[in-house]
Enzyme design. Structure first.
Site, mmCIF file in Angstrom:
data_model
loop_
_atom_site.group_PDB
_atom_site.id
_atom_site.type_symbol
_atom_site.label_atom_id
_atom_site.label_comp_id
_atom_site.label_asym_id
_atom_site.label_seq_id
_atom_site.Cartn_x
_atom_site.Cartn_y
_atom_site.Cartn_z
ATOM 1 N N GLU A 127 -8.947 8.004 2.395
ATOM 2 C CA GLU A 127 -8.263 7.710 1.146
ATOM 3 C C GLU A 127 -9.213 7.440 -0.013
ATOM 4 O OE1 GLU A 127 -3.945 6.137 2.582
ATOM 5 O OE2 GLU A 127 -5.411 4.600 2.082
ATOM 6 N N CYS B 211 0.851 -1.182 0.000
ATOM 7 C CA CYS B 211 0.000 0.000 0.000
ATOM 8 C C CYS B 211 0.890 1.236 0.000
ATOM 9 C CB CYS B 211 -0.888 0.054 1.245
ATOM 10 S SG CYS B 211 -2.118 -1.244 1.362
#
Length: 202
Positions: free
Chosen positions: A137, A88
């Site tokens: 996000e 990530c």
């Protein structure tokens, strides 16, 4: 504080102090549609209530259809020591999410995917109880294949494991995982099933 967008692929702005250079990593801020609206310093973007920013999540599988997991290094300021998906991260301002995903996978795990394909996006808001930080996000998802053995950077990754869908379920029930893991996994499942086939169990 948010600023206007920087030039493409610019990784950071550097602040020089008497003790040396301190780099300020910038993230790309976006609106609810994923359109860039500015930049913010990385830690500031994760302070409650969080600033919506661009991110990516990678899911890589071996030839047996097993997912490569990583356990985040204990020295990480955000979600240390927990298991998560292959990789990530955040694109630099102006960097494409695909390029960032490939770059960061190599930086953290020492591998280059033999295939890396877009798998949609997901938007979420996940507080991290341990650190008090917030993940606001707009996440670009990628699935792919890997044939080489990981060679992790110990400052980024504490451990890796290839797991089947059944093994993942057992591990997830027993070990701590990142707050965002199930959200990004569920969002990527259609692309994962297309990649691994119906017999993979994903």
């Amino acid at each position: 504080m948010p600023t206007s967008p920087t030039s493409p692929t610019s990784p950071a702005t550097a602040n020089t102090e008497a003790t040396g250079a301190l780099q300020e990593i910038l993230l790309e801020l976006v609106d609810e549609h994923g359109t860039t609206i500015g930049t913010a310093e990385k830690l500031a973007a994760h302070q409650p209530p969080g600033l919506l920013h661009r991110a990516f999540s990678v899911f890589l599988f071996d030839e047996r259809g097993r997912l490569l997991l990583q356990r985040r290094a204990l020295g990480k300021y955000h979600s240390p020591g927990v298991w998560s998906n292959t990789c990530c991260g955040h694109p630099y301002p102006g960097e494409s999410p695909l390029a960032a995903a490939a770059r960061r996978t190599h930086e953290e795990l020492g591998i280059s995917p033999s295939l890396l394909a877009e798998a949609g996006t997901v938007r979420y808001n996940h507080p991290d109880p341990a650190s008090g930080l917030v993940e606001q996000e707009f996440n670009h998802l990628f699935v792919g294949l890997v044939s080489a053995a990981p060679e992790p950077d110990p400052e980024e990754v504490g451990e890796t494991a290839f797991v089947t869908a059944e093994e993942l379920a057992a591990r997830h029930a027993e070990a701590p995982f990142s707050a965002w893991f199930m959200t990004v996994l569920d969002a990527a499942r259609p692309a994962i099933r297309e990649l691994t086939g119906p017999s993979g169990g994903w």
